[in-house]
Design a protein around this motif. Structure first.
Motif, PDB file in Angstrom:
ATOM      1  N   SER A 145      -0.254   2.239   0.909  1.00  0.00           N
ATOM      2  CA  SER A 145       0.111   3.369   1.768  1.00  0.00           C
ATOM      3  C   SER A 145       1.444   3.057   2.429  1.00  0.00           C
ATOM      4  N   ASN A 146       2.062   4.085   2.977  1.00  0.00           N
ATOM      5  CA  ASN A 146       3.406   3.918   3.543  1.00  0.00           C
ATOM      6  C   ASN A 146       3.446   2.945   4.713  1.00  0.00           C
ATOM      7  N   ALA A 160      14.951   2.765   4.781  1.00  0.00           N
ATOM      8  CA  ALA A 160      14.740   3.370   3.473  1.00  0.00           C
ATOM      9  C   ALA A 160      13.680   2.596   2.737  1.00  0.00           C
ATOM     10  N   GLU A 161      12.901   3.313   1.950  1.00  0.00           N
ATOM     11  CA  GLU A 161      11.970   2.637   1.062  1.00  0.00           C
ATOM     12  C   GLU A 161      11.963   3.362  -0.270  1.00  0.00           C
ATOM     13  N   ALA A 162      11.768   2.594  -1.312  1.00  0.00           N
ATOM     14  CA  ALA A 162      11.732   3.189  -2.642  1.00  0.00           C
ATOM     15  C   ALA A 162      10.656   2.507  -3.465  1.00  0.00           C
ATOM     16  N   ARG A 163      10.007   3.312  -4.300  1.00  0.00           N
ATOM     17  CA  ARG A 163       8.982   2.792  -5.195  1.00  0.00           C
ATOM     18  C   ARG A 163       9.409   3.127  -6.620  1.00  0.00           C
ATOM     19  N   LEU A 164       9.485   2.094  -7.433  1.00  0.00           N
ATOM     20  CA  LEU A 164       9.877   2.267  -8.829  1.00  0.00           C
ATOM     21  C   LEU A 164       8.634   2.242  -9.700  1.00  0.00           C
TER      22      LEU A 164
END
Ligand SMILES: *[C@@H]1O[C@H](CO)[C@@H](O)[C@H](O)[C@H]1NC(C)=O
Ligand SMILES: *[C@@H]1O[C@H](CO)[C@@H](O)[C@H](O)[C@H]1NC(C)=O
Length: 211
Positions: free
Chosen positions: A91-92, A190-194
């Motif tokens: 989860s975030n 910032a967050e990123a999920r690949l």
């Protein structure tokens, strides 16, 4: 009769003057706010400020991986602002400290242009070819959502300089992007999920810094 009328007009006039003052005050406030929030940042000042308020790193890296960025980070013109890591949080809000660090994201002052660059270095062993990759990118400024977007990495090779398919095996990535000259003061995160072609996580990244 006439005095009543003149009273009315003076009241009207004074309201108009007041209205003018209110408008001037609002404009002054906006100008002041913009002047306060947007200013040409001096790269070296930002680096110094972030270095002073450095946050604790969560997670660990394999020894040989660490060598890939340890020396690279050891530069007075550079400051670490985030990690590339695995596994991704479910989860975030969740922060997993039991995670493997695959790479580092940093801010660096470009000596020629004196501008700030975002730069990164990451290294991992890919167990499969990546033919398609999704990026879910979220950016907040002062806690307010600025970007919440689903992107396709393979269609962004101009920007990322990563071309698909990405072959399995040892993958080393590094790049540098110049930031705009005028930056807004604030707390950036910032967050990123690949994710790969099967929708499974490849890696996640997070960035946090205040300017
Ligand atoms: C990406 O690069 C190609 C050439 O390599 C070019 O034709 C295309 O317009 C570029 N796209 C963007 C969005 O810059
Ligand atoms: C900053 O980024 C630009 C490209 O946007 C690059 O040409 C330059 O070499 C970078 N500088 C550093 C110090 O990373």
């Amino acid at each position: 009769m006439s005095s009543e009328k003149s009273e009315e007009t003076t009241e009207k006039k004074s309201w108009q003057i007041r209205k003018k003052h209110i408008i001037i005050a609002i404009i002054a406030l906006i100008v002041f706010y913009i002047g306060y929030k947007f200013y040409p940042v001096k790269g070296t000042d930002v680096i110094r400020k972030i270095s002073k308020n450095k946050k604790k790193v969560c997670g660990s890296a394999k020894g040989e991986n660490q060598m890939y960025w340890k020396k690279w980070l050891n530069d007075p013109n550079k400051v670490e602002i985030g990690d590339v890591f695995r596994p991704c949080p479910s989860s975030n809000q969740e922060v997993i400290c039991d995670r493997e660090i695959l790479g580092k994201i940093a801010l660096v002052v470009d000596q020629e242009t004196e501008r700030l660059n975002v730069t990164y270095r990451a290294k991992t062993e890919l167990e499969y070819d990546i033919t398609k990759a999704g990026i879910h990118l979220k950016v907040t400024i002062d806690g307010l959502s600025a970007v919440d977007k689903q992107l396709e990495m393979c269609k962004m090779s101009n920007l990322t300089h990563i071309s698909c398919p990405v072959r399995k095996g040892l993958l080393k990535l590094h790049d540098s992007f110049a930031l705009p000259k005028l930056l807004m003061k604030g707390s950036y995160s910032a967050e990123a999920r690949l994710t790969n072609q099967h929708g499974d996580d490849i890696a996640c990244l997070n960035v946090q810094f205040d300017i």
